[in-house]
Design an enzyme around this catalytic site. Structure first.
Site, mmCIF file in Angstrom:
data_model
loop_
_atom_site.group_PDB
_atom_site.id
_atom_site.type_symbol
_atom_site.label_atom_id
_atom_site.label_comp_id
_atom_site.label_asym_id
_atom_site.label_seq_id
_atom_site.Cartn_x
_atom_site.Cartn_y
_atom_site.Cartn_z
ATOM 1 N N GLN A 51 0.821 -1.215 0.000
ATOM 2 C CA GLN A 51 0.000 0.000 0.000
ATOM 3 C C GLN A 51 0.856 1.267 0.000
ATOM 4 O O GLN A 51 0.343 2.352 -0.279
ATOM 5 C CB GLN A 51 -0.947 0.015 1.210
ATOM 6 C CG GLN A 51 -2.023 -1.059 1.142
ATOM 7 C CD GLN A 51 -2.969 -0.952 2.309
ATOM 8 O OE1 GLN A 51 -2.715 -1.514 3.370
ATOM 9 N NE2 GLN A 51 -4.053 -0.205 2.130
ATOM 10 N N CYS A 88 -10.696 0.102 3.375
ATOM 11 C CA CYS A 88 -9.272 -0.007 3.080
ATOM 12 C C CYS A 88 -8.737 1.374 2.731
ATOM 13 O O CYS A 88 -9.376 2.115 1.982
ATOM 14 C CB CYS A 88 -9.074 -0.960 1.901
ATOM 15 S SG CYS A 88 -7.361 -1.167 1.403
ATOM 16 N N LEU A 89 -7.572 1.701 3.261
ATOM 17 C CA LEU A 89 -6.979 3.011 2.976
ATOM 18 C C LEU A 89 -6.666 3.168 1.485
ATOM 19 O O LEU A 89 -6.552 4.292 1.002
ATOM 20 C CB LEU A 89 -5.713 3.211 3.810
ATOM 21 C CG LEU A 89 -5.936 3.315 5.326
ATOM 22 C CD1 LEU A 89 -4.607 3.367 6.060
ATOM 23 C CD2 LEU A 89 -6.793 4.527 5.683
ATOM 24 N N HIS A 130 -7.481 -9.287 6.160
ATOM 25 C CA HIS A 130 -7.471 -8.201 5.164
ATOM 26 C C HIS A 130 -6.035 -7.823 4.782
ATOM 27 O O HIS A 130 -5.709 -7.709 3.595
ATOM 28 C CB HIS A 130 -8.220 -6.995 5.750
ATOM 29 C CG HIS A 130 -8.222 -5.781 4.878
ATOM 30 N ND1 HIS A 130 -9.376 -5.252 4.340
ATOM 31 C CD2 HIS A 130 -7.224 -4.972 4.456
ATOM 32 C CE1 HIS A 130 -9.068 -4.185 3.608
ATOM 33 N NE2 HIS A 130 -7.767 -3.985 3.671
ATOM 34 N N GLU A 131 -5.193 -7.638 5.786
ATOM 35 C CA GLU A 131 -3.824 -7.192 5.504
ATOM 36 C C GLU A 131 -3.004 -8.290 4.820
ATOM 37 O O GLU A 131 -2.213 -8.005 3.921
ATOM 38 C CB GLU A 131 -3.128 -6.725 6.785
ATOM 39 C CG GLU A 131 -3.792 -5.544 7.485
ATOM 40 C CD GLU A 131 -4.094 -4.360 6.583
ATOM 41 O OE1 GLU A 131 -3.372 -4.129 5.588
ATOM 42 O OE2 GLU A 131 -5.081 -3.662 6.862
ATOM 43 N N HIS A 134 -3.503 -8.401 1.175
ATOM 44 C CA HIS A 134 -2.724 -7.402 0.429
ATOM 45 C C HIS A 134 -1.381 -7.977 -0.030
ATOM 46 O O HIS A 134 -0.890 -7.633 -1.105
ATOM 47 C CB HIS A 134 -2.430 -6.174 1.307
ATOM 48 C CG HIS A 134 -3.526 -5.146 1.328
ATOM 49 N ND1 HIS A 134 -3.930 -4.462 0.209
ATOM 50 C CD2 HIS A 134 -4.277 -4.649 2.350
ATOM 51 C CE1 HIS A 134 -4.893 -3.590 0.537
ATOM 52 N NE2 HIS A 134 -5.125 -3.701 1.832
#
Ligand code: NI
Length: 159
Positions: A51, A88-89, A130-131, A134
């Site tokens: 990210q 999510c950012l 979630h992470e 990524h």
């Protein structure tokens, strides 16, 4: 304190698998510090290295109990189910309903590359799933049940 630019959906780096961390260098430590600063500044509960444009298997999480660093993390056990709102950012201003395990056990390495185990339920279990997604180039938007929603003005918590 150094903030890094958060990559947003559409940026191809978010769709690529990340590489294992083999050694902790001063650059790795800078990256981890910057990831924490960037996550807190953005009021997120988690951030993965891709990210901020780095294809390494590093994740930071804070669900309100202090920072968690996960290097080369791997989920080894899950149970139960939870369905709830996720954001999510890298997908600003949006949220959607996602079903995740309600319990997750994972192994990861700390900043000394020492292995440890971590268990989480509810929000922590969701954040870990979630992470870690990524790191495999996956975004939650592909798991959303129903439509991706626009955030209410009052909802500013994203991970
Ligand atoms: Ni995210």
């Amino acid at each position: 304190m150094a903030l890094r630019k958060i990559r947003e959906i559409g940026d191809q780096i978010l769709n690529q698998p990340c590489k294992e961390v083999k050694a902790i260098t001063p650059r790795t430590m800078d990256l981890i510090d910057d990831m924490l600063d960037t996550m807190y500044e953005a009021c997120g509960v988690g951030l993965a290295a891709p990210q901020v444009g780095v294809l390494k298997r590093i994740v930071v999480i804070d669900v309100g109990d202090g920072p968690i660093l996960m290097i080369n993390p791997k989920i080894i056990e899950t149970s139960g189910e939870q369905t709830g709102s996720e954001g999510c950012l890298s997908v600003p201003g949006r949220n959607g309903q996602v079903t995740r395990p309600n319990y997750v056990k994972a192994i990861a390495y700390d900043e000394n590359l020492e292995p440890y185990e971590i268990e989480g339920t509810e929000l922590l279990a969701r954040a870990i799933c979630h992470e870690l997604d990524h790191l495999d180039g996956k975004l939650y938007v592909d798991l959303v049940e129903g439509e991706l929603m626009y955030n209410d003005v009052m909802e500013d918590e994203e991970d």
